[in-house]
Write a protein that holds these residues in place. Structure first.
Motif, mmCIF file in Angstrom:
data_model
loop_
_atom_site.group_PDB
_atom_site.id
_atom_site.type_symbol
_atom_site.label_atom_id
_atom_site.label_comp_id
_atom_site.label_asym_id
_atom_site.label_seq_id
_atom_site.Cartn_x
_atom_site.Cartn_y
_atom_site.Cartn_z
ATOM 1 N N GLU A 194 27.311 31.529 -2.063
ATOM 2 C CA GLU A 194 27.963 32.820 -1.986
ATOM 3 C C GLU A 194 27.127 33.833 -2.753
ATOM 4 O O GLU A 194 26.597 33.523 -3.820
ATOM 5 C CB GLU A 194 29.349 32.694 -2.612
ATOM 6 C CG GLU A 194 30.203 33.908 -2.508
ATOM 7 C CD GLU A 194 31.622 33.648 -2.996
ATOM 8 O OE1 GLU A 194 32.273 34.620 -3.373
ATOM 9 O OE2 GLU A 194 32.064 32.491 -3.025
ATOM 10 N N SER A 219 32.388 29.544 -1.428
ATOM 11 C CA SER A 219 31.817 28.946 -2.622
ATOM 12 C C SER A 219 31.405 27.494 -2.387
ATOM 13 O O SER A 219 30.611 26.953 -3.144
ATOM 14 C CB SER A 219 32.801 29.038 -3.794
ATOM 15 O OG SER A 219 33.994 28.362 -3.475
ATOM 16 N N LYS A 253 26.961 36.604 -5.157
ATOM 17 C CA LYS A 253 27.901 37.056 -6.182
ATOM 18 C C LYS A 253 27.271 38.159 -7.015
ATOM 19 O O LYS A 253 26.092 38.131 -7.321
ATOM 20 C CB LYS A 253 28.265 35.904 -7.119
ATOM 21 C CG LYS A 253 29.076 34.819 -6.477
ATOM 22 C CD LYS A 253 29.430 33.758 -7.491
ATOM 23 C CE LYS A 253 30.206 32.653 -6.843
ATOM 24 N NZ LYS A 253 30.598 31.627 -7.798
#
Length: 142
Positions: free
Chosen positions: A14, A10, A16
């Motif tokens: 990242e 993070s 996600k």
């Protein structure tokens, strides 16, 4: 950008996706599968019957319609299989990727611990570590 010891994904970006997003994709794929099963298949039996009737009456169009009905069913089954695959895949994707993330994080954590062991110093940088110096009583006088 790269990570270093102790850097979490993070900190530099990242990929996600939430479980809710994956579930929604899976639900849409499942819904499309159901609609294709319920609505797109209804034409196959009637097309086959019409093809048989036309062929029996001597029309060349009968074999053409039979071919179209067969190809329609093949393509429909292929599309339904793809929808089922997407739906099933979305159910397990988040769990699998979370397990991978956890494994990678554990491996990197081990590297960080090992790396930190090499950074422990017994003295100031550039000086010999006093642990390896001879005891004061063993020093020779000049």
């Amino acid at each position: 950008m790269g990570g270093g010891p102790g850097t979490t994904p993070s900190a530099y970006g990242e990929l996600k996706v939430s479980q809710a997003e994956l579930a929604k994709i899976g639900e849409h794929a499942s819904g499309l599968f159901d609609r294709l099963s319920d609505k797109a298949r209804v034409s196959i039996p009637s097309s086959r019957k019409a093809a048989g009737d036309l062929t029996q009456q001597g029309f060349a169009l009968g074999s053409g319609l039979q071919h179209v009905a067969k190809r329609w069913e093949e393509q429909l089954n292929s599309l339904r299989d793809a929808c089922a695959h997407i739906s099933n895949h979305m159910r397990v994707t988040k769990k699998l990727h979370q397990d991978d993330e956890d494994y990678i994080r554990r491996q990197l954590s081990r590297i960080d611990v090992l790396d930190a062991g090499f950074d422990e110093r017994g003295g100031k940088p550039g000086e010999k570590n006093p642990v390896y110096l001879p005891p004061p009583s063993e020093k020779k006088d000049d």
